[in-house]
Design a protein around this motif. Structure first.
Motif, PDB file in Angstrom:
ATOM      1  N   ARG A  56       0.866  -1.185   0.000  1.00 59.66           N
ATOM      2  CA  ARG A  56       0.000   0.000   0.000  1.00 59.66           C
ATOM      3  C   ARG A  56       0.901   1.233   0.000  1.00 59.66           C
ATOM      4  O   ARG A  56       1.934   1.247   0.673  1.00 59.66           O
ATOM      5  CB  ARG A  56      -0.890   0.001   1.249  1.00 59.66           C
ATOM      6  N   ASP A  57       0.485   2.260  -0.702  1.00 61.60           N
ATOM      7  CA  ASP A  57       1.339   3.457  -0.781  1.00 61.60           C
ATOM      8  C   ASP A  57       1.630   4.047   0.602  1.00 61.60           C
ATOM      9  O   ASP A  57       2.737   4.522   0.856  1.00 61.60           O
ATOM     10  CB  ASP A  57       0.741   4.513  -1.728  1.00 61.60           C
ATOM     11  N   ASP A  58       0.668   3.930   1.520  1.00 67.33           N
ATOM     12  CA  ASP A  58       0.841   4.515   2.858  1.00 67.33           C
ATOM     13  C   ASP A  58       1.998   3.874   3.632  1.00 67.33           C
ATOM     14  O   ASP A  58       2.521   4.459   4.572  1.00 67.33           O
ATOM     15  CB  ASP A  58      -0.446   4.341   3.676  1.00 67.33           C
TER      16      ASP A  58
END
Ligand code: PRT
Ligand code: ZN
Length: 223
Positions: A56-58
């Motif tokens: 996930r980008d986060d």
């Protein structure tokens, strides 16, 4: 946590979302990732001492700041928010190269026809956002006192369900705002995908990273 020394570069990319296609295209055009490779969570390059992980980008900023990955692709909006959340020097990440895709803007939007039309109308309002630090920094800089409500997603619903007066969210085409009866009243920041690294952890791996970055730079320059 202490980073594990690696002999191979690790590159973190978004698994699925608005950054995914652009990141894959860029790496494939740079010849760093084989075309038509079946996408799993982990791809070992057979041609380079590099592995790609899909997350996930986060999670990418923390993977970089902990030295688990050497390079990653995230939006400028996420880099700004992460830096404001983690002001300690050793956790700073650096933008190596703007990549020119996943362009969007972080804007404040209000219900169409409402009394919220400009910056000064935001005084004493409640603003829903997934970027609370960036928004709070902006409001402080502008001398506006407002309540910031953090939501992880579906921010556009907040005015409709009565939990916020206006929203602060990413806008690309403006279609989602229009569908939810919202209009943009101002833009806080522009964003695009960035190639990001951790200068502290990558300094001793610079010789490995350098040719990798220069291949990506050539493709970005030519675009
Ligand atoms: O699952 P994961 O956590 O990895 O994905 P995500 O859902 O958090 O992220 P994703 O894929 O939505 O966005 C990743 C990054 O892409 C963002 O951090 C931005 O840098 C960039 N980006 C570019 C966008 C958009 N354009 C965008 N339009 N991110 C989100 N949006 C959303 C926006 O939040 C809104 O809901 O799309 C909607 C608006 O789009 P328009 O075209 O209707 O205006
Ligand atoms: Zn995300």
């Amino acid at each position: 946590m202490q980073a594990i020394p690696q002999q191979r570069l690790r590159i973190a990319l978004q698994k699925s979302g608005k950054l995914s296609n652009g990141s894959l295209d860029l790496l494939q055009q740079s010849g760093l990732l084989a075309r038509n490779q079946e996408q799993s969570l982990w791809i070992e390059s057979t041609d380079y001492a590099a592995d790609f992980m899909f997350v996930r980008d986060d999670d990418i900023p923390a993977l970089l700041s902990q030295g688990i990955c050497d390079l990653g692709v995230i939006g400028r909006n996420l880099l700004t928010e992460y830096r404001l959340n983690n002001p300690r020097c050793e956790e700073q990440l650096e933008c190596i190269l703007p990549l020119g895709f996943a362009k969007c803007r972080l804007s404040i939007a209000a219900p169409k026809g409402s009394r919220f039309k400009s910056l000064s109308d935001l005084r004493s309002t409640t603003i829903a956002t997934s970027y609370p630090k960036t928004l709070k920094a902006f409001l402080k800089e502008q001398g506006i006192q407002a309540r910031v409500m953090t939501l992880q997603g579906s921010v556009e619903l907040a005015p409709k369900i009565g939990i916020a007066d206006v929203i602060c969210d990413l806008v690309s085409t403006g279609k989602t705002l229009a569908e939810n009866g919202l209009v943009e009243i101002l833009t806080l920041a522009e964003s695009e995908a960035l190639l990001v690294g951790n200068p502290k952890s990558s300094s001793n791996r610079y010789e490995m990273i350098k040719p990798f970055i220069s291949r990506i730079k050539k493709v970005v320059k030519a675009a």
